[in-house]
Design a protein around this motif. Structure first.
Motif, mmCIF file in Angstrom:
data_model
loop_
_atom_site.group_PDB
_atom_site.id
_atom_site.type_symbol
_atom_site.label_atom_id
_atom_site.label_comp_id
_atom_site.label_asym_id
_atom_site.label_seq_id
_atom_site.Cartn_x
_atom_site.Cartn_y
_atom_site.Cartn_z
ATOM 1 N N ILE A 262 120.854 -3.494 9.230
ATOM 2 C CA ILE A 262 121.362 -2.766 9.507
ATOM 3 C C ILE A 262 121.279 -1.620 9.528
ATOM 4 O O ILE A 262 121.231 -1.227 8.115
ATOM 5 C CB ILE A 262 122.767 -2.979 9.861
ATOM 6 C CG1 ILE A 262 123.700 -3.076 9.430
ATOM 7 C CG2 ILE A 262 122.651 -4.209 11.570
ATOM 8 C CD1 ILE A 262 125.430 -2.901 9.431
ATOM 9 N N ASP A 263 121.259 -0.618 9.908
ATOM 10 C CA ASP A 263 120.912 1.116 9.798
ATOM 11 C C ASP A 263 122.811 1.561 9.743
ATOM 12 O O ASP A 263 123.586 1.156 9.914
ATOM 13 C CB ASP A 263 121.023 1.584 10.873
ATOM 14 C CG ASP A 263 118.434 1.206 10.553
ATOM 15 O OD1 ASP A 263 118.862 1.177 10.320
ATOM 16 O OD2 ASP A 263 118.034 1.681 12.289
ATOM 17 N N ALA A 264 122.633 2.250 8.289
ATOM 18 C CA ALA A 264 124.626 2.496 8.331
ATOM 19 C C ALA A 264 124.887 3.357 9.135
ATOM 20 O O ALA A 264 123.695 4.178 9.839
ATOM 21 C CB ALA A 264 124.261 2.871 7.150
ATOM 22 N N PRO A 265 125.724 3.483 9.731
ATOM 23 C CA PRO A 265 126.073 4.591 10.564
ATOM 24 C C PRO A 265 126.471 6.166 9.638
ATOM 25 O O PRO A 265 125.967 6.153 8.716
ATOM 26 C CB PRO A 265 127.306 4.173 11.528
ATOM 27 C CG PRO A 265 128.030 3.108 10.839
ATOM 28 C CD PRO A 265 127.219 2.584 9.449
ATOM 29 N N ALA A 266 126.875 7.049 10.859
ATOM 30 C CA ALA A 266 126.990 8.337 10.137
ATOM 31 C C ALA A 266 128.069 8.118 9.134
ATOM 32 O O ALA A 266 129.219 7.574 9.984
ATOM 33 C CB ALA A 266 127.190 9.095 11.397
ATOM 34 N N PRO A 267 128.253 9.178 7.931
ATOM 35 C CA PRO A 267 127.538 9.755 7.720
ATOM 36 C C PRO A 267 126.762 9.179 6.812
ATOM 37 O O PRO A 267 126.260 9.916 5.804
ATOM 38 C CB PRO A 267 128.708 11.330 6.924
ATOM 39 C CG PRO A 267 129.525 9.634 6.904
ATOM 40 C CD PRO A 267 129.993 8.910 7.194
ATOM 41 N N ILE A 268 125.974 8.000 6.156
ATOM 42 C CA ILE A 268 125.341 6.953 5.259
ATOM 43 C C ILE A 268 124.235 7.007 5.843
ATOM 44 O O ILE A 268 123.086 7.506 5.244
ATOM 45 C CB ILE A 268 125.915 5.913 4.645
ATOM 46 C CG1 ILE A 268 127.428 6.306 4.440
ATOM 47 C CG2 ILE A 268 125.082 5.120 4.202
ATOM 48 C CD1 ILE A 268 127.183 7.043 2.647
ATOM 49 N N GLY A 269 123.628 6.779 7.490
ATOM 50 C CA GLY A 269 122.817 6.766 7.965
ATOM 51 C C GLY A 269 121.932 8.078 7.391
ATOM 52 O O GLY A 269 121.674 9.130 7.737
ATOM 53 N N GLY A 270 120.674 7.478 7.142
ATOM 54 C CA GLY A 270 119.419 8.213 7.147
ATOM 55 C C GLY A 270 119.353 8.530 5.166
ATOM 56 O O GLY A 270 118.191 8.235 4.686
ATOM 57 N N ASN A 271 119.876 8.809 4.801
ATOM 58 C CA ASN A 271 120.379 8.842 3.302
ATOM 59 C C ASN A 271 119.723 7.856 2.552
ATOM 60 O O ASN A 271 120.308 6.206 1.967
ATOM 61 C CB ASN A 271 121.585 9.031 2.771
ATOM 62 C CG ASN A 271 121.452 9.071 1.256
ATOM 63 O OD1 ASN A 271 120.915 9.342 0.841
ATOM 64 N ND2 ASN A 271 122.908 9.769 0.785
ATOM 65 N N MET A 272 118.757 7.716 2.263
ATOM 66 C CA MET A 272 118.380 6.822 1.700
ATOM 67 C C MET A 272 118.294 6.902 -0.649
ATOM 68 O O MET A 272 117.340 5.241 -1.151
ATOM 69 C CB MET A 272 116.588 6.562 1.510
ATOM 70 C CG MET A 272 116.158 6.910 3.617
ATOM 71 S SD MET A 272 117.314 4.795 4.259
ATOM 72 C CE MET A 272 116.240 3.862 3.563
ATOM 73 N N ASN A 273 118.870 7.161 -0.840
ATOM 74 C CA ASN A 273 119.944 7.148 -1.793
ATOM 75 C C ASN A 273 121.264 6.535 -2.012
ATOM 76 O O ASN A 273 121.789 7.264 -3.173
ATOM 77 C CB ASN A 273 119.227 8.620 -2.886
ATOM 78 C CG ASN A 273 118.441 7.949 -3.914
ATOM 79 O OD1 ASN A 273 117.609 7.230 -3.819
ATOM 80 N ND2 ASN A 273 117.739 9.471 -3.334
ATOM 81 N N VAL A 274 121.901 6.071 -1.168
ATOM 82 C CA VAL A 274 123.183 5.653 -0.952
ATOM 83 C C VAL A 274 123.665 4.988 -2.455
ATOM 84 O O VAL A 274 122.659 3.336 -2.612
ATOM 85 C CB VAL A 274 123.700 5.546 0.085
ATOM 86 C CG1 VAL A 274 123.132 3.828 0.556
ATOM 87 C CG2 VAL A 274 125.007 5.935 0.376
ATOM 88 N N PRO B 37 126.425 2.389 -3.976
ATOM 89 C CA PRO B 37 127.566 1.082 -3.352
ATOM 90 C C PRO B 37 129.214 2.459 -3.835
ATOM 91 O O PRO B 37 130.140 2.091 -2.707
ATOM 92 C CB PRO B 37 128.499 0.472 -4.147
ATOM 93 C CG PRO B 37 126.553 0.114 -5.547
ATOM 94 C CD PRO B 37 126.235 1.228 -5.468
ATOM 95 N N ILE B 38 129.342 3.123 -4.224
ATOM 96 C CA ILE B 38 130.299 4.596 -4.567
ATOM 97 C C ILE B 38 130.326 4.438 -3.410
ATOM 98 O O ILE B 38 131.515 4.720 -2.274
ATOM 99 C CB ILE B 38 130.669 5.014 -5.316
ATOM 100 C CG1 ILE B 38 130.688 4.036 -7.002
ATOM 101 C CG2 ILE B 38 131.741 5.993 -5.571
ATOM 102 C CD1 ILE B 38 132.009 3.395 -7.296
ATOM 103 N N GLU B 39 128.936 5.309 -2.513
ATOM 104 C CA GLU B 39 129.318 6.290 -1.264
ATOM 105 C C GLU B 39 129.374 5.410 0.160
ATOM 106 O O GLU B 39 129.950 5.797 0.479
ATOM 107 C CB GLU B 39 127.992 6.563 -0.868
ATOM 108 C CG GLU B 39 128.435 7.941 -2.571
ATOM 109 C CD GLU B 39 127.257 9.035 -2.761
ATOM 110 O OE1 GLU B 39 126.290 9.464 -1.937
ATOM 111 O OE2 GLU B 39 125.480 8.052 -2.770
ATOM 112 N N LEU B 40 129.305 3.951 -0.096
ATOM 113 C CA LEU B 40 129.331 3.529 0.723
ATOM 114 C C LEU B 40 130.254 2.425 1.443
ATOM 115 O O LEU B 40 131.458 3.185 2.194
ATOM 116 C CB LEU B 40 128.518 1.821 0.980
ATOM 117 C CG LEU B 40 127.509 2.293 1.430
ATOM 118 C CD1 LEU B 40 126.491 0.350 1.319
ATOM 119 C CD2 LEU B 40 127.367 1.745 3.255
ATOM 120 N N ALA B 41 131.322 2.324 -0.701
ATOM 121 C CA ALA B 41 132.484 2.437 -0.187
ATOM 122 C C ALA B 41 133.383 3.181 0.414
ATOM 123 O O ALA B 41 134.791 3.327 1.391
ATOM 124 C CB ALA B 41 133.326 1.883 -1.736
#
Ligand SMILES: Cc1cc2nc3c(=O)[nH]c(=O)nc-3n(C[C@H](O)[C@H](O)[C@H](O)COP(=O)(O)OP(=O)(O)OC[C@H]3O[C@@H](n4cnc5c(N)ncnc54)[C@H](O)[C@@H]3O)c2cc1C
Length: 430
Positions: free
Chosen positions: A177-189, A191-195
């Motif tokens: 899936i496309d991650a929602p904001a604020p992650i969505g569109g950041n293609m260098n995310v 695991p820590i940022e997603l967490a």
């Protein structure tokens, strides 16, 4: 000059658990470490023994059933010196320590969880946080694996295909899936940022909405027994994130290890660090390097640490060396093939021909020769020389600094850290 009961050098799993347990035993402890160790690279699980024979594809169900044959083939492995009792004591003490906090580890030395790895292989491990243990493949049933377009090192389709091909009794589907904001569109995310994003209720709500609206869910008929995510479900508020996702999805939720940085490893490091700080009568110096140590007449008399203005001398009754192998910085190398232990200058079992250091694949069943290099010990966990003579009676070794402790060989990883920690605690506390 400070005087401690014990100085522990290194804050990987080995050093942290020794320091916490000694603090629990009312010792005045200094824990000094240049960094956070390999916990931030590893899965956060405790592997005791996964495969025996080592090149078998069949994971072991009970590590203790195969321990004798493993040790016959690897007579110099650290488990030979710790014995089975310290394996059990070490794992139980670890469970008691981490479950003081909200980490919630599950398992025992008598049974391997069979967890899906980040490429859909089987990862046999004894202790795992509940969120990873929930993915145990021996439970069978159906699972939907969820990935995020923005997390480029986790491919749910690869995991599901590999799991299905092995005919393990699980049926896995995948969705990205496309991650929602604020992650969505950041293609260098990472695991820590997603967490961190998962700790926000809005983010979780949008993720669940995207899963429920996905084609795979709409065409799945009666739905799935479990939902699997990469291990990014929160850092400090992980328990709350897991419970909320299970409530919203109405099913068991589990995590699958990712490539580094490891979120479960970071949770474990933080949990143990907090526990030590709550317990300690001593101190934790993080980001501080031990430059050297002095051994005189068979005893360590002092170490020196690097501070902003000077080299500071520290003295203690006992010293624990838990500085890891090549990965942790406990062993240093150079272009000539020399390998050395930089603090005490202890003799290292190694091969100076650099062409022999590496096997072809990273996780070869026979292990990586370079991971076998280290310092020899005796049954008292003291370092010994080539003729097995003890070098210091108040210096004890824990974890990957010990010769023959290669974590890739038979997949005996953090189990070595916990068993050697238990053996050292016995020596120091009597
Ligand atoms: C990529 C990778 C993945 C792994 N995956 C798993 C897994 O899934 N399961 C498993 O069970 N095991 C796994 N392992 C193995 C496991 O992580 C290690 O065997 C184990 O953690 C070693 O722990 P340790 O405490 O001995 O050392 P380390 O974790 O290496 O820690 C060494 C510590 O010493 C400190 N240090 C070093 N030199 C100095 C100095 N001069 N002064 C002060 N501090 C110093 C370092 O900063 C660090 O804190 C993995 C290892 C790696 C490398």
């Amino acid at each position: 000059m400070n005087k401690y009961d014990v100085v522990v050098i290194g804050a990987g799993l080995g050093g942290l658990t020794v320091a916490c347990q000694l603090a629990q035993a009312n010792k005045k402890v200094l824990l000094v470490s240049s960094g956070a160790g390999t916990l931030l690279l590893a899965s956060g699980c405790v592997d005791v023994l996964g495969f025996q024979p080592m090149d078998s594809r069949e994971p072991i169900k009970n590590p203790l059933d195969k321990m004798a044959t493993f040790l016959t083939e690897n007579p110099n492995h650290p488990y030979t010196f710790t014995g089975q009792e310290n394996m059990e004591t070490g794992l139980n003490a670890f469970l008691q320590l981490v479950n003081r906090s909200s980490l919630n580890y599950q398992g025992s030395v008598h049974r391997n969880w069979l967890l899906p790895s980040g490429i859909g292989a089987i990862h046999p491990t004894c202790l795992a946080p509940l969120s990873l243990a929930n993915g145990d493949l021996s439970k069978g049933g159906t699972m939907l694996l969820v990935g995020f377009k923005e997390l480029r090192d986790f491919y749910p389709m690869l995991v599901s295909q590999n799991l299905n091909e092995q005919k393990l009794g699980v049926q896995a589907d995948a969705v990205t899936i496309d991650a929602p904001a604020p992650i969505g569109g950041n293609m260098n995310v990472t695991p820590i940022e997603l967490a961190r994003a998962f700790e926000k209720a809005d983010f979780r709500r949008e993720v669940v909405k995207a899963i429920k609206n996905s084609k795979v869910i709409k065409s799945s008929g009666k739905g799935y027994d479990r939902f699997g995510f990469p291990s990014v479900l929160g850092l400090n508020r992980h328990a709350e994130v897991l419970a909320d996702l299970e409530k919203q999805l109405g099913k068991t939720v589990f995590e699958i290890s990712t490539l580094p940085p490891s979120v479960p490893g970071r949770r474990l490091f933080e949990g143990l660090r907090q526990t030590f700080l709550q317990l300690a009568k001593g101190r934790f110096l993080m980001g501080t390097k031990v430059v050297d140590g002095t051994i005189e007449k068979g005893r360590v008399t002092q170490i020196r640490i690097d501070t902003a203005s000077e080299l500071k001398t520290i003295k203690a009754d006992h010293y624990v060396l838990a500085t890891g192998g090549i990965f942790g910085g406990g062993l240093q190398t150079d272009l000539t093939g020399k390998i050395w232990e930089p603090i005490f200058g202890l003799p290292v079992v190694s091969n100076s021909d650099r062409h022999t250091w590496f096997a072809d694949g990273f996780l070869e069943p026979q292990g990586q020769p370079v991971n076998q290099y280290g310092v020899k010990i005796n049954a008292q966990m003291n370092p010994v020389d080539e003729s097995n003579q003890p070098l210091s009676e108040n210096l004890y070794l824990v974890g990957a600094i010990i010769a023959n402790s290669d974590w890739t060989r038979g997949r005996a990883g953090e189990g070595v850290g916990l068993a050697t920690a238990a053996a050292v605690i016995k020596q120091i506390s009597g």
